[in-house]
Scaffold this active site. Structure first.
Site, PDB file in Angstrom:
ATOM      1  N   GLU A 362       0.812  -1.217   0.000  1.00 39.08           N
ATOM      2  CA  GLU A 362       0.000   0.000   0.000  1.00 39.08           C
ATOM      3  C   GLU A 362       0.845   1.268   0.000  1.00 39.08           C
ATOM      4  O   GLU A 362       0.451   2.282  -0.578  1.00 39.08           O
ATOM      5  CB  GLU A 362      -0.949   0.003   1.206  1.00 39.08           C
ATOM      6  N   HIS A 411     -14.829  -1.891   2.115  1.00 37.52           N
ATOM      7  CA  HIS A 411     -14.938  -2.784   3.266  1.00 37.52           C
ATOM      8  C   HIS A 411     -14.741  -2.032   4.576  1.00 37.52           C
ATOM      9  O   HIS A 411     -14.000  -2.450   5.457  1.00 37.52           O
ATOM     10  CB  HIS A 411     -13.942  -3.938   3.153  1.00 37.52           C
ATOM     11  N   GLN A 423     -10.246  -6.526   9.656  1.00 37.61           N
ATOM     12  CA  GLN A 423     -10.562  -6.084   8.297  1.00 37.61           C
ATOM     13  C   GLN A 423     -11.437  -4.828   8.268  1.00 37.61           C
ATOM     14  O   GLN A 423     -11.745  -4.325   7.197  1.00 37.61           O
ATOM     15  CB  GLN A 423     -11.292  -7.196   7.541  1.00 37.61           C
ATOM     16  N   ARG A 469     -19.094  -2.610   1.677  1.00 40.12           N
ATOM     17  CA  ARG A 469     -19.086  -3.974   1.156  1.00 40.12           C
ATOM     18  C   ARG A 469     -20.498  -4.456   0.813  1.00 40.12           C
ATOM     19  O   ARG A 469     -20.724  -5.050  -0.240  1.00 40.12           O
ATOM     20  CB  ARG A 469     -18.463  -4.910   2.187  1.00 40.12           C
TER      21      ARG A 469
END
Length: 639
Positions: A362, A411, A423, A469
């Site tokens: 990232e 998400h 997550q 999501r």
């Protein structure tokens, strides 16, 4: 000119760069003269013979690019500018002074500086983005030169860059590591073990050249080899001495970040041969071509979604990005190996020549986006919201660089469900709101998402879009407009007793709560705050006026720094006197407060007390028992 004459010129120029670095830092009373002195020979040869740059036209697409990754050596860079004749000696001596363009670390306030540096480990990753642009998009023969310090090679981001540069065979990328052995507090991890650096670089697939960084002939030979076609990037590992040329400084610890006193300055300058006033002519690019034409623009046709259907906003992002790619050839996309979840894969399939896979890196992804925008491309970079936190320092420095990049985090929140807390991006709104000049967007439906993606492409600064999501109902028609800085009042009446403010997934919970409350004879106003920053202050103030100051903010985010904080900031004013003059505020913030676990989205929204049940409970508590204090905040447990 003979070889001896050339060597003499390089030597004298290098001494001038050292002397000017000392002079500027002594007057400033701070700075990094010794870190500027070690690579002076390298830079003298580069500036005299290898850098092709039109200083009169820094936007010339054929210019080589140079990034000083070891940004604390800014005095060296500014001394190079003086030697090139583009700043005066007087400006050089304004280093670090208020109002001077010559800041303590380089920024694009200077037209020849592409990117701000100073947070170490960023120059090479940004250079990868520039090299990607040169090789695959511009298709022009310019080289990208990066000067790194040896200490910064401990940063993982540097090795992400080594990996990606080799993967994309960036033979237009040349890194120079100034191995001067000494860091801020003592010897670096590898000291002068240049072979260890070389072995690591070769393991990644680079051409590695070890040299004495003060031997002008070796420097010349290494640069010559680096610009030869070799189908792989090159790193020149130069053994140098910090404070080179001054016996009281050379290879001695304790001098990092310290300027010389006037008496010591005089002695150092004398030892370096006295002040020089050399001005050289830097070669301009031989090629005067234009960047390649990537594609012919097509009329923009954003995706349309029927009201009443359910579509995930992440799905709408992928559709809109693909549509934008047809209309704007300058749009490029990057993703961190989750493109089948962010739906950036749709763009990748349609425009593979403008898509760059960054894999699970990232930091490199954001850095590449910064490099690409230097060459006037419009990068969209996407990953899970939780994982963008890995790249936060790159985002922060991108703002210092005045970069224009678009980031998308999917998400987000507990609504992702069973994957669990690792997550769930629950910090992202706070993080991106805190970035200077940023824009933060959080759409609740597909048509809104598509329009916001279109606006992102022309928005300056760091622009962040948060997507969901889960599939959510399409509540807006295709003709609705969603200007950045605005909001939507989607339920209102003259009898509203309170206002509920939501965004994204919680907006739909607010609508469910509205129906339940209405059946009980309680009417509330519902505001969709899709633009979290800038937030719609006027609409919020009007709602507070109309609903007796009763506000409930509900967000799928930690309670700190997100939508609730943005709403409160809208009432705080910018000085001692608030800009709000309506009824006393009674604010309830519904947000995630306990560490989530796995569960269905519905279960987790309920446990976090950010679903319709919690909103109904909060409204009833608020209108029946007014809190009576300005900007009061109630936690769910107190309701």
């Amino acid at each position: 000119m003979t070889t001896q004459e050339q060597l003499h010129q390089w030597h004298e120029l290098a001494q001038q760069l050292r002397i000017d670095s000392i002079r500027a830092t002594t007057i400033a009373g701070s700075g990094h003269p010794t870190s500027s002195m070690s690579p002076a020979d390298l830079m003298a040869v580069l500036l005299s013979n290898y850098l092709h740059y039109d200083f009169d036209n820094p936007h010339n697409p054929n210019n080589d690019r140079f990034i000083l990754s070891k940004g604390h050596a800014a005095p060296l860079l500014y001394s190079m500018y003086k030697a090139a004749g583009i700043i005066t000696d007087a400006e050089l001596l304004s280093l670090r002074q208020k109002g001077s363009r010559l800041e303590g670390h380089p920024t694009p306030v200077l037209p020849w500086v592409d990117v701000a540096t100073g947070s170490l480990g960023q120059g090479l990753p940004v250079g990868v983005g520039l090299a990607l642009a040169g090789k695959y998009l511009d298709q022009l023969p310019y080289n990208v030169w990066i000067l790194l310090g040896d200490s910064e090679t401990s940063e993982g981001s540097v090795w992400e860059a080594f990996d990606h540069a080799a993967h994309y065979t960036l033979d237009n990328l040349i890194a120079i590591i100034d191995v001067n052995r000494l860091g801020q507090r003592g010897q670096t991890e590898l000291g002068w073990n240049t072979q260890a650096y070389a072995n690591r670089a070769r393991a990644f697939g680079w051409q590695a050249i070890e040299i004495d960084g003060h031997d002008l002939i070796e420097i010349d030979q290494a640069f010559s080899a680096a610009v030869s076609i070799n189908n792989r990037p090159t790193v020149i590992i130069a053994r140098t001495k910090k404070g080179k040329g001054v016996s009281s400084l050379e290879d001695l610890g304790g001098w990092h970040g310290k300027a010389l006193k006037p008496d010591a300055e005089k002695q150092a300058i004398a030892q370096l041969g006295g002040e020089h006033q050399i001005t050289i002519t830097v070669s301009k690019p031989e090629t005067q071509a234009q960047p390649a034409t990537i594609a012919t623009p097509q009329p923009l046709q954003l995706p349309n979604y029927n009201k009443g259907t359910t579509v995930a906003t992440r799905r709408a992002y992928g559709d809109a990005l693909k549509a934008l790619g047809a209309a704007q050839p300058q749009v490029v996309a990057l993703d961190a190996e989750v493109s089948n979840s962010t739906y950036a894969e749709d763009f990748a399939e349609a425009y593979p020549e403008r898509y760059f896979e960054m894999y699970i890196a990232e930091q490199q992804m954001v850095a590449a986006a910064v490099g690409l925008q230097i060459r006037n491309y419009k990068p969209f970079a996407s990953s899970f919201a939780a994982f963008l936190t890995r790249a936060y320092d790159f985002v922060r420095m991108a703002a210092v660089s005045r970069a224009n990049i678009r980031l998308v985090g999917s998400h987000a929140g507990v609504s992702i469900g069973q994957d669990g807390a690792s997550q769930m991006g629950l910090e992202d709104l706070a993080a991106f709101r805190a970035v200077w000049g940023s824009t933060v967007l959080y759409p609740c439906d597909a048509n809104q998402t598509a329009q916001l993606v279109e606006q992102m492409s022309d928005r300056n600064g760091i622009v962040y879009l948060r997507t969901t999501r889960e599939s959510t109902p399409v509540i807006y028609g295709v003709d609705e407009q969603f200007p950045i800085g605005g909001s939507k009042v989607i339920r209102s009446s003259d009898q509203d007793q309170a206002t509920v403010i939501g965004a994204g997934i919680t907006l739909h919970e607010a609508l469910k709560a509205y129906d339940r409350l209405k059946n009980e004879g309680i009417t509330v106003r519902i505001i969709d705050a899709y633009s979290v920053k800038p937030i719609d202050v006027q609409t919020l103030h009007q709602a507070a006026h109309d609903t007796e100051g009763n506000l409930v903010v509900v967000e799928d985010h930690w309670s700190e720094g997100g939508l609730g904080a943005a709403v409160l900031d809208a009432f705080a004013g910018s000085g001692d006197i608030s800009s709000y003059d309506g009824p006393q505020l009674q604010v309830i913030k519904l947000a995630v407060r306990d560490l989530p676990s796995s569960g269905t989205p519905e279960e987790l929204l309920h446990v976090a007390k950010i679903d319709a049940d919690a909103i109904v409970e909060a409204i009833k508590a608020q209108i029946r028992q007014p809190l009576g204090t300005a900007a009061a905040i109630a936690t769910p447990s107190s309701l």
